[in-house]
Every structure is written in structure tokens, then in C-alpha cells.
Design a protein around this motif. Structure first.
Motif, PDB file in Angstrom:
ATOM      1  N   SER A  55     -18.394   4.106  13.642  1.00 34.34           N
ATOM      2  CA  SER A  55     -17.158   4.867  13.591  1.00 34.34           C
ATOM      3  C   SER A  55     -16.977   5.374  12.166  1.00 34.34           C
ATOM      4  CB  SER A  55     -15.982   3.996  14.018  1.00 34.34           C
ATOM      5  OG  SER A  55     -16.104   2.734  13.424  1.00 34.34           O
ATOM      6  N   LEU A  56     -17.165   6.654  12.007  1.00 40.83           N
ATOM      7  CA  LEU A  56     -17.036   7.282  10.696  1.00 40.83           C
ATOM      8  C   LEU A  56     -15.793   8.159  10.708  1.00 40.83           C
ATOM      9  CD1 LEU A  56     -20.729   8.464  10.227  1.00 40.83           C
ATOM     10  CD2 LEU A  56     -19.653   6.448   9.220  1.00 40.83           C
ATOM     11  N   ARG A  57     -15.194   8.310   9.526  1.00 36.33           N
ATOM     12  CA  ARG A  57     -14.069   9.245   9.441  1.00 36.33           C
ATOM     13  C   ARG A  57     -14.493  10.473   8.640  1.00 36.33           C
ATOM     14  NH1 ARG A  57     -12.566   7.787   4.291  1.00 36.33           N
ATOM     15  NH2 ARG A  57     -11.233   9.611   4.189  1.00 36.33           N
ATOM     16  N   ASP A  58     -13.847  11.587   8.934  1.00 43.45           N
ATOM     17  CA  ASP A  58     -14.139  12.804   8.178  1.00 43.45           C
ATOM     18  C   ASP A  58     -13.512  12.683   6.799  1.00 43.45           C
ATOM     19  OD1 ASP A  58     -15.615  13.977  10.172  1.00 43.45           O
ATOM     20  OD2 ASP A  58     -13.842  14.854  11.134  1.00 43.45           O
ATOM     21  N   ASP A  59     -14.087  13.418   5.850  1.00 44.01           N
ATOM     22  CA  ASP A  59     -13.644  13.322   4.453  1.00 44.01           C
ATOM     23  C   ASP A  59     -12.382  14.158   4.253  1.00 44.01           C
ATOM     24  OD1 ASP A  59     -13.597  12.762   1.768  1.00 44.01           O
ATOM     25  OD2 ASP A  59     -15.091  14.284   1.241  1.00 44.01           O
ATOM     26  N   ARG A  60     -11.296  13.682   4.826  1.00 48.39           N
ATOM     27  CA  ARG A  60     -10.022  14.417   4.724  1.00 48.39           C
ATOM     28  C   ARG A  60      -8.959  13.548   4.077  1.00 48.39           C
ATOM     29  NH1 ARG A  60     -10.894  16.949   9.909  1.00 48.39           N
ATOM     30  NH2 ARG A  60      -9.840  15.217  10.907  1.00 48.39           N
ATOM     31  N   LEU A  61      -8.031  14.220   3.396  1.00 51.30           N
ATOM     32  CA  LEU A  61      -6.945  13.482   2.740  1.00 51.30           C
ATOM     33  C   LEU A  61      -5.896  13.044   3.760  1.00 51.30           C
ATOM     34  CD1 LEU A  61      -6.277  15.562  -0.495  1.00 51.30           C
ATOM     35  CD2 LEU A  61      -7.618  13.473  -0.223  1.00 51.30           C
ATOM     36  N   GLU A  62      -5.414  11.832   3.575  1.00 53.46           N
ATOM     37  CA  GLU A  62      -4.264  11.332   4.333  1.00 53.46           C
ATOM     38  C   GLU A  62      -3.186  11.072   3.297  1.00 53.46           C
ATOM     39  OE1 GLU A  62      -4.397  10.550   7.634  1.00 53.46           O
ATOM     40  OE2 GLU A  62      -6.565  10.780   7.992  1.00 53.46           O
ATOM     41  N   PRO A  63      -1.930  11.144   3.720  1.00 58.97           N
ATOM     42  CA  PRO A  63      -0.875  10.905   2.732  1.00 58.97           C
ATOM     43  C   PRO A  63      -0.980   9.505   2.125  1.00 58.97           C
ATOM     44  CG  PRO A  63       0.050  11.324   4.936  1.00 58.97           C
ATOM     45  CD  PRO A  63      -1.421  11.470   5.059  1.00 58.97           C
ATOM     46  N   ALA A  64      -0.767   9.432   0.832  1.00 57.70           N
ATOM     47  CA  ALA A  64      -0.738   8.128   0.163  1.00 57.70           C
ATOM     48  C   ALA A  64       0.626   7.485   0.401  1.00 57.70           C
ATOM     49  CB  ALA A  64      -0.979   8.322  -1.330  1.00 57.70           C
ATOM     50  N   LEU A  65       0.728   6.193   0.103  1.00 56.40           N
ATOM     51  CA  LEU A  65       2.034   5.527   0.169  1.00 56.40           C
ATOM     52  C   LEU A  65       2.896   6.032  -0.977  1.00 56.40           C
ATOM     53  CD1 LEU A  65       1.061   1.780   0.752  1.00 56.40           C
ATOM     54  CD2 LEU A  65       2.242   3.293   2.354  1.00 56.40           C
ATOM     55  N   GLU A  66       4.179   6.060  -0.749  1.00 56.76           N
ATOM     56  CA  GLU A  66       5.062   6.380  -1.867  1.00 56.76           C
ATOM     57  C   GLU A  66       4.974   5.263  -2.892  1.00 56.76           C
ATOM     58  OE1 GLU A  66       9.246   7.572  -1.358  1.00 56.76           O
ATOM     59  OE2 GLU A  66       8.526   8.205   0.626  1.00 56.76           O
ATOM     60  N   ARG A  67       4.862   5.658  -4.142  1.00 53.64           N
ATOM     61  CA  ARG A  67       4.645   4.654  -5.172  1.00 53.64           C
ATOM     62  C   ARG A  67       5.803   3.653  -5.238  1.00 53.64           C
ATOM     63  NH1 ARG A  67       3.110   6.510 -11.121  1.00 53.64           N
ATOM     64  NH2 ARG A  67       5.327   6.859 -11.394  1.00 53.64           N
ATOM     65  N   GLU A  68       7.018   4.147  -5.062  1.00 52.92           N
ATOM     66  CA  GLU A  68       8.180   3.247  -5.132  1.00 52.92           C
ATOM     67  C   GLU A  68       8.060   2.154  -4.074  1.00 52.92           C
ATOM     68  OE1 GLU A  68       8.316   6.524  -5.675  1.00 52.92           O
ATOM     69  OE2 GLU A  68       8.626   5.979  -7.784  1.00 52.92           O
ATOM     70  N   ARG A  69       7.652   2.553  -2.851  1.00 53.77           N
ATOM     71  CA  ARG A  69       7.526   1.577  -1.758  1.00 53.77           C
ATOM     72  C   ARG A  69       6.427   0.583  -2.075  1.00 53.77           C
ATOM     73  NH1 ARG A  69       6.911   2.577   4.056  1.00 53.77           N
ATOM     74  NH2 ARG A  69       7.213   0.346   3.838  1.00 53.77           N
ATOM     75  N   LEU A  70       5.341   1.091  -2.632  1.00 51.45           N
ATOM     76  CA  LEU A  70       4.196   0.244  -2.956  1.00 51.45           C
ATOM     77  C   LEU A  70       4.575  -0.788  -4.021  1.00 51.45           C
ATOM     78  CD1 LEU A  70       1.044   0.040  -2.516  1.00 51.45           C
ATOM     79  CD2 LEU A  70       0.825   1.437  -4.566  1.00 51.45           C
ATOM     80  N   LEU A  71       5.269  -0.317  -5.061  1.00 49.29           N
ATOM     81  CA  LEU A  71       5.585  -1.215  -6.171  1.00 49.29           C
ATOM     82  C   LEU A  71       6.733  -2.156  -5.828  1.00 49.29           C
ATOM     83  CD1 LEU A  71       5.120   1.219  -9.202  1.00 49.29           C
ATOM     84  CD2 LEU A  71       3.519  -0.477  -8.290  1.00 49.29           C
ATOM     85  N   GLU A  72       7.548  -1.746  -4.843  1.00 54.09           N
ATOM     86  CA  GLU A  72       8.659  -2.581  -4.376  1.00 54.09           C
ATOM     87  C   GLU A  72       8.169  -3.949  -3.898  1.00 54.09           C
ATOM     88  OE1 GLU A  72      11.830   0.195  -2.362  1.00 54.09           O
ATOM     89  OE2 GLU A  72      10.853  -1.130  -0.880  1.00 54.09           O
ATOM     90  N   ILE A  73       7.004  -3.948  -3.230  1.00 55.04           N
ATOM     91  CA  ILE A  73       6.522  -5.203  -2.661  1.00 55.04           C
ATOM     92  C   ILE A  73       5.694  -6.001  -3.657  1.00 55.04           C
ATOM     93  CG2 ILE A  73       6.596  -4.469  -0.251  1.00 55.04           C
ATOM     94  CD1 ILE A  73       3.642  -3.782  -0.434  1.00 55.04           C
ATOM     95  N   ALA A  74       5.539  -5.458  -4.872  1.00 55.93           N
ATOM     96  CA  ALA A  74       4.813  -6.201  -5.902  1.00 55.93           C
ATOM     97  C   ALA A  74       5.787  -7.137  -6.619  1.00 55.93           C
ATOM     98  CB  ALA A  74       4.197  -5.237  -6.898  1.00 55.93           C
ATOM     99  N   PRO A  75       5.305  -8.300  -7.042  1.00 61.99           N
ATOM    100  CA  PRO A  75       6.202  -9.214  -7.771  1.00 61.99           C
ATOM    101  C   PRO A  75       6.763  -8.560  -9.031  1.00 61.99           C
ATOM    102  CG  PRO A  75       4.155 -10.315  -7.179  1.00 61.99           C
ATOM    103  CD  PRO A  75       3.977  -8.870  -6.819  1.00 61.99           C
ATOM    104  N   GLN A  76       5.976  -7.703  -9.663  1.00 64.23           N
ATOM    105  CA  GLN A  76       6.425  -7.110 -10.915  1.00 64.23           C
ATOM    106  C   GLN A  76       5.776  -5.743 -11.104  1.00 64.23           C
ATOM    107  OE1 GLN A  76       5.692  -9.965 -14.126  1.00 64.23           O
ATOM    108  NE2 GLN A  76       7.150  -8.761 -15.330  1.00 64.23           N
ATOM    109  N   ALA A  77       6.542  -4.802 -11.633  1.00 63.91           N
ATOM    110  CA  ALA A  77       5.983  -3.471 -11.896  1.00 63.91           C
ATOM    111  C   ALA A  77       6.499  -2.976 -13.238  1.00 63.91           C
ATOM    112  CB  ALA A  77       6.371  -2.507 -10.787  1.00 63.91           C
ATOM    113  N   GLN A  78       5.755  -2.030 -13.826  1.00 68.55           N
ATOM    114  CA  GLN A  78       6.154  -1.470 -15.114  1.00 68.55           C
ATOM    115  C   GLN A  78       5.560  -0.072 -15.261  1.00 68.55           C
ATOM    116  OE1 GLN A  78       5.130  -3.946 -18.576  1.00 68.55           O
ATOM    117  NE2 GLN A  78       4.831  -2.074 -19.770  1.00 68.55           N
ATOM    118  N   ASP A  79       6.381   0.910 -15.505  1.00 67.40           N
ATOM    119  CA  ASP A  79       5.929   2.297 -15.738  1.00 67.40           C
ATOM    120  C   ASP A  79       4.991   2.825 -14.647  1.00 67.40           C
ATOM    121  OD1 ASP A  79       7.232   1.849 -18.146  1.00 67.40           O
ATOM    122  OD2 ASP A  79       5.375   1.392 -19.221  1.00 67.40           O
ATOM    123  N   GLY A  80       5.253   2.465 -13.418  1.00 70.66           N
ATOM    124  CA  GLY A  80       4.379   2.961 -12.347  1.00 70.66           C
ATOM    125  C   GLY A  80       3.136   2.131 -12.111  1.00 70.66           C
TER     126      GLY A  80
END
Lengths: 92, 483
Positions: A55-80
Motif C-alpha cells: 500500500s503506497l501513497r501518492d506524493d501529495r501534500l496533506e494538511p499539517a496539524l495546527e501548531r497551536e493544537r500540536l503544542l497544546e498537548i506538549a508538556p512544555q512549549a516555547q516560541d513554536g
């Protein structure tokens, strides 16, 4: 050996619990030893439990996660960035 | 690159290289996030490449194709099946706690690169794997992690320990980079980290037992590879010479100090606990699909150089300069379609045009930045060949082509550089210059060719730059009747 396994897995087990842990570990290894006695010559190794084939996928872009949402679940974040305890020197 | 110290007599050096190269895909290896350098931190990250529980990787078809293209360009064998394994280690740039790589069934094995001295550097394997993120340690109390690079597709090419000097290592890397660029596999831009190199090196006394191997990481330029190897070879020889023993370890190269220092010793060598990644099915490849990729490979640098020498009559030197990048080689061939003079064209590119790039304050540093097209240079070369413009005049036109969007023919007229095609005019200038210079004429007649120089200058002055020095020389010799 138990110390080496704990170190590799980055697990901290207090000294007084190590003996019990080592006994459990030995039993797991015994079970594997049983399996090892089976004659598997002539059997193809099962390389994956998945039934997907190529099962291969085509080389196409999919939307990335919003950075705020991604960093929200991290214990600690700084400057992105994810902020983690200082670790100097690569381990690779 | 300065010539480095040779390996001292009585010693042998054994070098192996591991080169990581980012593949020029649009998206990452196992997810649809962008594979692009320089974006703000953590803006090209999804559930898969940030290692969220339950997220499933799926292999990028293009990454597989590019990997195969690299393998075939390097003459490697592609087995019908390969698989992915998990390589475990803990570091803050690796969100899953393991890297998806290939262990005992890599995408391809064998192949290699021939060096100029006839040595063939064998490749043990080339495998596909994902890149890690990036950790920054110099911004405050915490280490900062950017996962944009996590999951970017890499190939790792591992040589056998076939290299014997830092120069051979350098030559191998240059050739590897050329091949990967020509094959369209990777940009191989070391400044952006799309090509990275680790080296393994040991020394031994001639005919002695194999030395203990040291690995050096953190090499981000070819110059650093050479510098690190030179330093490490000298360090090991000095150590053994003083009765010591080399320790098996991994060292880091400090580019500022131009020295290596211990990163970890054998005692903390990693146990990566490889096992097959259950999330990814094995990759099976039909032989005819592999053959199709092989037939689509572009002509590679070594083949181009050979053709330039054999079919176009270029020198090895010119052929090598023209094939330094695929862009320059393609540019040359595009121009060659418009002027049937490969040698002259190569001379112009490698001398006059190259000189423009290296001038201080040059606006243009490579062929693809030139404001004119291959066709224009071809036309200029043709004008010079026909004697419509002198070499000096053509140089002036070339310079003007950088500034103005006009063709060489228009510039030649606009700048009044059209050479006098009229031999009679040239003869008049030459005769005028000969007047009153009997001593020089006598010297030339006596066979002192050097004396002729004193006559050429005045003629060129009279002609106001419209005469070709070579034509002037011939005309003068004819008029003087020299032997």
C-alpha cells in the motif's frame, strides 16, 4: 541483564522491586525458550501481521496539524518549539 | 581544496563512509506533510510524524522511486523484496522512540563508484529511512525541538571500508553527489543538511592487524570530512606510535577547533533493538518496474564526460568542468544545438563565462542565473568564429549581455564592435604601424618572434579594438616576409 534491559527502555525500577521484576522477566524468557524448541524449518517467517500488500501513497501534500493544537498537548512549549529538558550531544 | 598530508610511510588507513541524503519529494516518507526546508518550526507536522498513538505510516511512492533511481544510478542490485524495521533509541528529536529504517532486508545492495585512480569503492547497501527532527540547545534553559524534518525521506549509502586516504573519501563524495544530483534524486545541498556524512576510520601498521575503528559524526561539508579524517588519522598514528591503543568510540568533529572529541565509547554503544515494523507491509518490486526506472535514468556524469571527450573532442578537463552539475551540462548541450563548435563553446563557458561568476561582487554565480539564454551565447561564439567580432570585442559583448536584454548581434552593432572583415583595411593599419620601425622588422626577419609583439600593439591601437590580434599577427608576418 535486567539492568541493561531497564536502561535501554529508560525505565526506573526501585532497587527493592528489581528482584521480583527479574523473576517475571525470566519467566517471559522461559516462554520464548519453549517457542524456540519448535521446529520451524521450512516455514516462511511472518514478516508482518498486516494483510495490506504494497500500500503506497501518492506524493501529495496533506494538511499539517495546527501548531497551536500540536503544542497544546506538549508538556512544555516555547516560541513554536517543543521545550524539553536540556539534552546536549546527539545520541544517534 | 588544499592537498592534504599524505598518509605517513609504514601506515595504512582504512576508511568507510555513511552518507545520508534527503530525497527531493514533495511530501514526507510516511505522511503527507511537506518536505521543505526553512519553514517556521513545527508547521509541517501531523499525527504520523509527531508519533501520536495509533497513527499509521504509509510509504510515499515517489520516495521509493527516487531511492530506486539512486540505487540503479549507482549500479546497485535491487532485490524483489525489502522491508522496514524499527531502530530504537531515545532522543528528543525522535518522537516515536524509534526511527523507521531498513535493517536486514534493505532496498538494495552492492553497486559503487569508480575513482580516477582505478579503485572501485564498493557500496555495501543503500536503504530508505526517515529523518529525525531538529533539536536546538543554545536558546535558554530548555532544548527546543522542531519536528518539521521528522519523517523526511532519506537514503543512507554505506560503503565497504575501501577508501585509503582523505582525498579518496573526498573524490567519492563529490562523485556520489554528482550522481545523485544528475539522477534528480536530491538537491544534495550540504548547507541545508540534505547531504550529511559520517566516517569510520582506522589505522594500522603496513601489513599489520586491522586497527580499531573510530566513527566520526557531525560532518556537514566535504572540507570538514577531509579535515576530520586528517586530524583523526594523525591522532591515531600518534597514539599508537606512543605505545597507546585506539579505543573503539564515536567522536564528534568540532569544525571551529578542527579537532575531534569523544562522544561515546564502546561501553555505551547502542543496542538499537531492531525489529520488523508491523505497521508497514514489506515492499515487493516487480523486475519490469525496476527495469523501467533503469531505462528512464538520465545520462550520468561519467557517461557524459566520456561522450564529451570521445564524440565532441573536448579535453578531460573541459568535460569535467562542464559536468560539475546537471544544470551546467544541460546548459552547454542546449547551446551546442545552435553552434557546431563544441571546443569553442566549452572554452567560452569554462573561461569567459566562468570568469564572470568569480569576479568580486558578481551578481551571477551560476549558469541558471544568467539573464541570457544558451542560444545567445551560441550566437556570440558563432560571431567570434566567423571573425565578425574580435575575441576582445566578444568579451565586451558578453559583459553587455549581462546588463542589457539584447542579443549579441544587436549589441555588437550598438557598441560598434563589428570587426573589420576587410583585409585591405587591416593591411593599411599594419603598413602604417610598420613605418619607422625598421629595427623591429629586422629582428623579426632574424627569427625573433618576440619582437613582433612591439608591432601588434600599435596596430590594435590604430584599429581601435576592431582588429583581431591573431589576424594582425598573421598580416604582419606576411608583410614583413619573415621566415
Amino acid at each position: 541483564m535486567i539492568d541493561q534491559a531497564l536502561r535501554l527502555a529508560r525505565l526506573h525500577v526501585p532497587e527493592q522491586e528489581r528482584a521480583g521484576f527479574a523473576r517475571d522477566f525470566a519467566r517471559v524468557l522461559e516462554s520464548f525458550a519453549l517457542l524456540r524448541e519448535l521446529d520451524v524449518s521450512g516455514l516462511e517467517p511472518l514478516r508482518t501481521p498486516s494483510t495490506r500488500v504494497d500500500s503506497l501513497r501518492d506524493d501529495r501534500l496533506e494538511p499539517a496539524l495546527e501548531r497551536e493544537r500540536l503544542l497544546e498537548i506538549a508538556p512544555q512549549a516555547q516560541d513554536g518549539f517543543f521545550a524539553v529538558p536540556k539534552t546536549i550531544g546527539g545520541e544517534r | 581544496m588544499s592537498a592534504s598530508k599524505p598518509v605517513p610511510d609504514g601506515w595504512q588507513v582504512v576508511i568507510g563512509l555513511e552518507t545520508h541524503c534527503q530525497l527531493a519529494t514533495t511530501s514526507k516518507l510516511f505522511c503527507g506533510c511537506a518536505n521543505q526546508f526553512g519553514a517556521p518550526p513545527n508547521t509541517q507536522v501531523c499525527a504520523v510524524c509527531s508519533g501520536q498513538p495509533g497513527a499509521l505510516p504509509m510509504l510515499n511512492r515517489e520516495a521509493l522511486e527516487l531511492g530506486l533511481r539512486a540505487a540503479l544510478a549507482l549500479g546497485a542490485r535491487v532485490p524483489p523484496r525489502s522491508k522496514f524495521d524499527r531502530k530504537h533509541y531515545f532522543y528528543c528529536d525522535l518522537p516515536k522512540g524509534y526511527q523507521i529504517s531498513q535493517y536486514d532486508e534493505p532496498m538494495c545492495t552492492g553497486g559503487g563508484i569508480a575513482l580516477a585512480n582505478g579503485k572501485f569503492v564498493r557500496l555495501a547497501r543503500i536503504h530508505l529511512e526517515e529523518d529525525a527532527g531538529k533539536a536546538i540547545h543554545d536558546r535558554g534553559a530548555s532544548s527546543l525541538v522542531d519536528l518539521n524534518r521528522a519523517g523526511v525521506p532519506l537514503i543512507e549509502a554505506v560503503t565497504e571500508p575501501d577508501l585509503s586516504t582523505p582525498q579518496e573519501a573526498h573524490e567519492y563524495l563529490v562523485a556520489l553527489k554528482e550522481i545523485l544530483q544528475f539522477a534528480g534524486v536530491s538537491e544534495c545541498d550540504m548547507e541545508k543538511g540534505s547531504l550529511r556524512c559520517d566516517v569510520n576510520v582506522s589505522v594500522q601498521r603496513e601489513g599489520g592487524a586491522r586497527g580499531v575503528k573510530v566513527e566520526i559524526k557531525n560532518l556537514n561539508s566535504f572540507a570538514n570530512v577531509v579535515a576530520a579524517l586528517e586530524h583523526e588519522i594523525a591522532r591515531q598514528i600518534e597514539l599508537i606510535g606512543a605505545g597507546g591503543a585506539v579505543q573503539q568510540e564515536t567522536r564528534l568533529f568540532d569544525a571551529d577547533a578542527r579537532a575531534t572529541r569523544t562522544m561515546r565509547t564502546k561501553e555505551d554503544a547502542h543496542d538499537y533493538r531492531y525489529f520488523p515494523d508491523p505497521d508497514l507491509p514489506p515492499v515487493t518490486l516487480a523486475p519490469d518496474h525496476v527495469e523501467l526506472i533503469r531505462t528512464r535514468l538520465p545520462e550520468l556524469p561519467a557517461a557524459r564526460r566520456a561522450r564529451y571527450v570521445a564524440a565532441l573532442g573536448l579535453s578531460e578537463y573541459d568535460a569535467r568542468l562542464l559536468t560539475q552539475s546537471r544544470a551546467s551540462s544541460d546548459w552547454f548541450e542546449a547551446a551546442l544545438r545552435h553552434v557546431d563548435a563544441p571546443k569553442e563553446l566549452a572554452n567560452w563557458l569554462n573561461n569567459e563565462v566562468a570568469a564572470l561568476f568569480s569576479e568580486p561582487g558578481a551578481q551571477v554565480r551560476s549558469l541558471d542565473e544568467l539573464p541570457f539564454k544558451p542560444f545567445d551565447l551560441a550566437e556570440l561564439v558563432e560571431l567570434a568564429r566567423q571573425g565578425r567580432v574580435t575575441r576582445a570585442g566578444a568579451r565586451t559583448i558578453l559583459r553587455a549581455m549581462l546588463e542589457r536584454p539584447s542579443g549579441p548581434r544587436e549589441l555588437m552593432r550598438a557598441l560598434g564592435l563589428e570587426a573589420s572583415a576587410d583585409a585591405a583595411q587591416l593591411e593599411r593599419w599594419c603598413r602604417e604601424a610598420l613605418v619607422g620601425r625598421e629595427k623591429i622588422i629586422a629582428d623579426v626577419r632574424a627569427g625573433q618572434d618576440k619582437a613582433l609583439g612591439a608591432l601588434i600593439g600599435p596596430v590594435l591601437k590604430l584599429a581601435g579594438g576592431k582588429a583581431d590580434p591573431l589576424a594582425v599577427r598573421e598580416m604582419l608576418l606576411r608583410l614583413i616576409g619573415a621566415p
